[in-house]
Motif scaffolding. Structure first.
Motif, PDB file in Angstrom:
ATOM      1  N   ALA A 142     -68.860  59.970   6.409  1.00  7.29           N
ATOM      2  CA  ALA A 142     -68.462  59.447   5.007  1.00  7.29           C
ATOM      3  C   ALA A 142     -67.343  58.523   5.091  1.00  7.29           C
ATOM      4  N   GLY A 143     -66.353  58.564   5.878  1.00 12.58           N
ATOM      5  CA  GLY A 143     -65.343  57.394   5.901  1.00 12.58           C
ATOM      6  C   GLY A 143     -65.766  55.963   6.246  1.00 12.58           C
ATOM      7  N   ARG A 144     -66.903  55.926   6.998  1.00 18.90           N
ATOM      8  CA  ARG A 144     -67.224  54.746   7.269  1.00 18.90           C
ATOM      9  C   ARG A 144     -67.761  53.975   5.833  1.00 18.90           C
ATOM     10  N   ALA A 145     -68.921  55.007   5.296  1.00 22.09           N
ATOM     11  CA  ALA A 145     -69.300  54.627   4.287  1.00 22.09           C
ATOM     12  C   ALA A 145     -68.588  54.092   3.057  1.00 22.09           C
ATOM     13  N   ALA A 146     -67.540  54.814   2.915  1.00 22.27           N
ATOM     14  CA  ALA A 146     -66.270  54.591   1.758  1.00 22.27           C
ATOM     15  C   ALA A 146     -65.764  53.356   2.084  1.00 22.27           C
ATOM     16  N   LEU A 147     -65.369  52.827   3.217  1.00 20.70           N
ATOM     17  CA  LEU A 147     -64.747  51.841   3.507  1.00 20.70           C
ATOM     18  C   LEU A 147     -65.592  50.311   3.554  1.00 20.70           C
ATOM     19  N   ALA A 148     -66.847  50.662   3.635  1.00 16.46           N
ATOM     20  CA  ALA A 148     -67.750  49.793   3.572  1.00 16.46           C
ATOM     21  C   ALA A 148     -68.286  49.341   2.306  1.00 16.46           C
ATOM     22  N   ALA A 149     -67.775  50.079   1.372  1.00 10.01           N
ATOM     23  CA  ALA A 149     -68.276  50.089   0.086  1.00 10.01           C
ATOM     24  C   ALA A 149     -67.195  48.874  -0.713  1.00 10.01           C
ATOM     25  N   GLU A 153     -67.703  50.355  -6.333  1.00  8.77           N
ATOM     26  CA  GLU A 153     -68.412  51.384  -5.726  1.00  8.77           C
ATOM     27  C   GLU A 153     -67.570  52.406  -4.985  1.00  8.77           C
ATOM     28  N   ARG A 154     -66.318  52.090  -4.456  1.00  8.43           N
ATOM     29  CA  ARG A 154     -65.583  52.961  -3.961  1.00  8.43           C
ATOM     30  C   ARG A 154     -65.133  53.927  -4.898  1.00  8.43           C
ATOM     31  N   ARG A 155     -64.723  53.518  -6.006  1.00 13.51           N
ATOM     32  CA  ARG A 155     -64.088  54.149  -7.249  1.00 13.51           C
ATOM     33  C   ARG A 155     -65.068  54.979  -7.664  1.00 13.51           C
ATOM     34  N   ALA A 156     -66.225  54.597  -7.712  1.00 16.65           N
ATOM     35  CA  ALA A 156     -67.294  55.193  -8.578  1.00 16.65           C
ATOM     36  C   ALA A 156     -67.844  56.324  -7.603  1.00 16.65           C
ATOM     37  N   ASN A 157     -68.106  56.278  -6.544  1.00 14.79           N
ATOM     38  CA  ASN A 157     -68.877  57.178  -5.455  1.00 14.79           C
ATOM     39  C   ASN A 157     -68.090  57.778  -4.239  1.00 14.79           C
ATOM     40  N   TYR A 158     -66.893  57.276  -4.071  1.00 13.00           N
ATOM     41  CA  TYR A 158     -66.017  57.943  -3.085  1.00 13.00           C
ATOM     42  C   TYR A 158     -64.565  57.997  -3.512  1.00 13.00           C
ATOM     43  N   GLY A 159     -64.764  58.571  -4.637  1.00 11.72           N
ATOM     44  CA  GLY A 159     -63.277  58.886  -5.364  1.00 11.72           C
ATOM     45  C   GLY A 159     -62.199  59.761  -4.430  1.00 11.72           C
ATOM     46  N   TRP A 160     -62.834  60.489  -3.262  1.00 10.13           N
ATOM     47  CA  TRP A 160     -61.996  61.331  -2.506  1.00 10.13           C
ATOM     48  C   TRP A 160     -61.401  60.248  -1.721  1.00 10.13           C
ATOM     49  N   SER A 161     -61.610  59.109  -1.344  1.00  7.53           N
ATOM     50  CA  SER A 161     -60.811  58.396  -0.409  1.00  7.53           C
ATOM     51  C   SER A 161     -59.703  57.627  -1.090  1.00  7.53           C
ATOM     52  N   LEU A 162     -59.645  57.705  -2.386  1.00  5.79           N
ATOM     53  CA  LEU A 162     -58.596  57.064  -3.443  1.00  5.79           C
ATOM     54  C   LEU A 162     -57.995  58.381  -4.185  1.00  5.79           C
ATOM     55  N   ARG A 163     -57.281  59.312  -3.646  1.00  4.52           N
ATOM     56  CA  ARG A 163     -57.079  60.571  -4.321  1.00  4.52           C
ATOM     57  C   ARG A 163     -55.555  60.415  -5.145  1.00  4.52           C
ATOM     58  N   ARG A 164     -55.619  60.741  -6.204  1.00  5.66           N
ATOM     59  CA  ARG A 164     -54.364  60.726  -7.088  1.00  5.66           C
ATOM     60  C   ARG A 164     -54.031  62.287  -7.373  1.00  5.66           C
ATOM     61  N   LEU A 198     -62.760  67.964  10.026  1.00  8.20           N
ATOM     62  CA  LEU A 198     -63.809  68.659  10.561  1.00  8.20           C
ATOM     63  C   LEU A 198     -65.106  68.523   9.523  1.00  8.20           C
ATOM     64  N   ALA A 199     -64.984  68.788   8.319  1.00 13.08           N
ATOM     65  CA  ALA A 199     -66.356  68.918   7.456  1.00 13.08           C
ATOM     66  C   ALA A 199     -66.622  68.001   6.448  1.00 13.08           C
ATOM     67  N   GLY A 200     -65.877  66.719   6.370  1.00 18.44           N
ATOM     68  CA  GLY A 200     -66.132  65.672   5.671  1.00 18.44           C
ATOM     69  C   GLY A 200     -65.380  65.956   4.096  1.00 18.44           C
ATOM     70  N   PRO A 201     -66.013  65.187   3.316  1.00 21.34           N
ATOM     71  CA  PRO A 201     -65.387  65.208   1.880  1.00 21.34           C
ATOM     72  C   PRO A 201     -65.937  66.420   0.913  1.00 21.34           C
ATOM     73  N   ASN A 202     -67.156  66.961   1.291  1.00 22.59           N
ATOM     74  CA  ASN A 202     -67.797  67.901   0.506  1.00 22.59           C
ATOM     75  C   ASN A 202     -67.667  69.398   1.155  1.00 22.59           C
ATOM     76  N   GLY A 203     -66.996  69.244   2.390  1.00 21.26           N
ATOM     77  CA  GLY A 203     -66.657  70.694   2.772  1.00 21.26           C
ATOM     78  C   GLY A 203     -65.801  71.646   1.936  1.00 21.26           C
ATOM     79  N   THR A 204     -65.993  72.903   2.113  1.00 26.88           N
ATOM     80  CA  THR A 204     -65.055  73.649   1.241  1.00 26.88           C
ATOM     81  C   THR A 204     -64.089  74.535   2.288  1.00 26.88           C
TER      82      THR A 204
END
Length: 354
Positions: A142-149, A153-164, A198-204
């Protein structure tokens, strides 16, 4: 060489081996294929994961040569340089210590608007990382995908990588002074960072008050692909450093042991895998802000102009293997997966009580 000569002699004598099939036909297969297949199987069996980890630990140039899949960051969304000193890994003490909350300097007191940006993902050879701590591929993929966007696209689909978010430090109890971070809702930031590794951005994540074995509770982290871990803090570290220029920086770190509850277990007599969360904070004047000044993250927030400084930080989250039994419980200094994020904190007014 003697075995090879025997194989060649056998091939010359017998030509091709004929294997009768159930249907009465004949399947021709060179004996050499059988020999090569057996040799390959034996080779795979002879190179266990432990040998790969040991070789990685002893290689002096692994940081230059063995980091595969490094995701190069886009230009910083926050804007300040990532060249600030990297946070060190938390080193385990020789004897168990009582875990206490980190006491921060007084200049952390108050409410802060915080922006966090993932900017780098480093993965050691993937089969080593996922073999040492199975299931962790969800996070670095998931981290690689966010940095490649791209930025949109990063703001739209990988908001967890730009937390506020808002963060809060209150005065510490006792005469020593200082400040302790308080989590009013949700998961503490360091726990959240360790859970992502451990579990990525969609872990609980859920808090555990009491565990089955009677030890103090921790945090239960569940992965979308079925793995589950218990995170438990085993060491905290905080230190104030001064620099030649007279500015100050504060190092805060926490080590979480990760016990596998569901999935392939890689822990043993030596101990458990772990996640280190280390952050180096630096106090800077608001006039030097890469955003052009103070900022806020919520519509209802008010900028606090009475506090003159902002906080910049580099956070390093590292997945570490379990200690080998023969090493006497000493964890190898091997970074399996490393995530780096930039943080920028701006003072905001406290939320009025309703």
């Amino acid at each position: 060489r003697a075995r090879a000569r025997r194989v060649r002699r056998r091939l010359r004598q017998c030509g091709r081996r004929q294997i009768e099939t159930d249907g009465g036909g004949a399947l021709h297969m060179p004996i050499v294929c059988f020999v090569l297949a057996c040799s390959g199987y034996a080779l795979l069996r002879a190179v266990p994961l432990a040998l790969a980890l040991q070789s990685a630990a002893s290689a002096s140039g692994w940081r230059r040569g063995l980091l595969l899949g490094t995701a190069q960051a886009l230009p910083s969304v926050i804007g300040f340089s990532a060249a600030a000193e990297e946070a060190p890994l938390v080193k385990e003490p020789a004897a168990p210590v009582e875990v206490q909350s980190i006491t921060f300097p007084d200049w952390f007191l108050g409410d802060w608007a915080c922006v966090e940006e993932l900017f780098n993902v480093d993965v050691r050879e993937e089969f080593v990382a996922t073999g040492a701590v199975p299931g962790t591929q969800v996070g670095f993929q998931a981290g690689r995908a966010a940095l490649a966007a791209d930025a949109n696209e990063r703001r739209a689909n990988y908001g967890w990588s730009l937390r506020r978010e808002r963060r809060l430090w209150l005065s510490s109890a006792g005469s020593a002074g200082g400040a302790n971070e308080v989590t009013t809702a949700g998961t503490p930031p360091r726990v959240r960072a360790a859970a992502f590794a451990l579990a990525g951005p969609n872990g609980t994540i859920r808090a555990e008050t009491d565990s089955d074995d009677g030890t103090p509770g921790g945090w239960i982290v569940s992965s979308p692909i079925g793995f589950q871990w218990r995170l438990r803090s085993s060491q905290v570290f905080g230190r104030l450093d001064s620099e030649k220029e007279g500015s100050l920086k504060f190092r805060a770190a926490e080590l979480f042991e990760a016990k596998t509850l569901v999935g392939l277990r890689t822990d043993g007599p030596g101990g458990l895998p772990a996640v280190s969360v280390s952050t180096v904070y630096r106090r800077v004047p608001a006039t030097d802000s890469p955003t052009g000044g103070r900022f806020k993250v919520g519509v209802a927030d008010g900028v606090d102009s009475s506090r003159p400084d902002l906080l910049q930080a580099i956070q390093t989250v590292t997945v570490l293997p379990a200690p080998p039994p023969r090493a006497g419980g000493v964890r190898p200094d091997i970074s399996l997966i490393t995530y780096k994020s930039r943080l920028l904190l701006s003072p905001v007014l406290a939320v009025a009580a309703s």
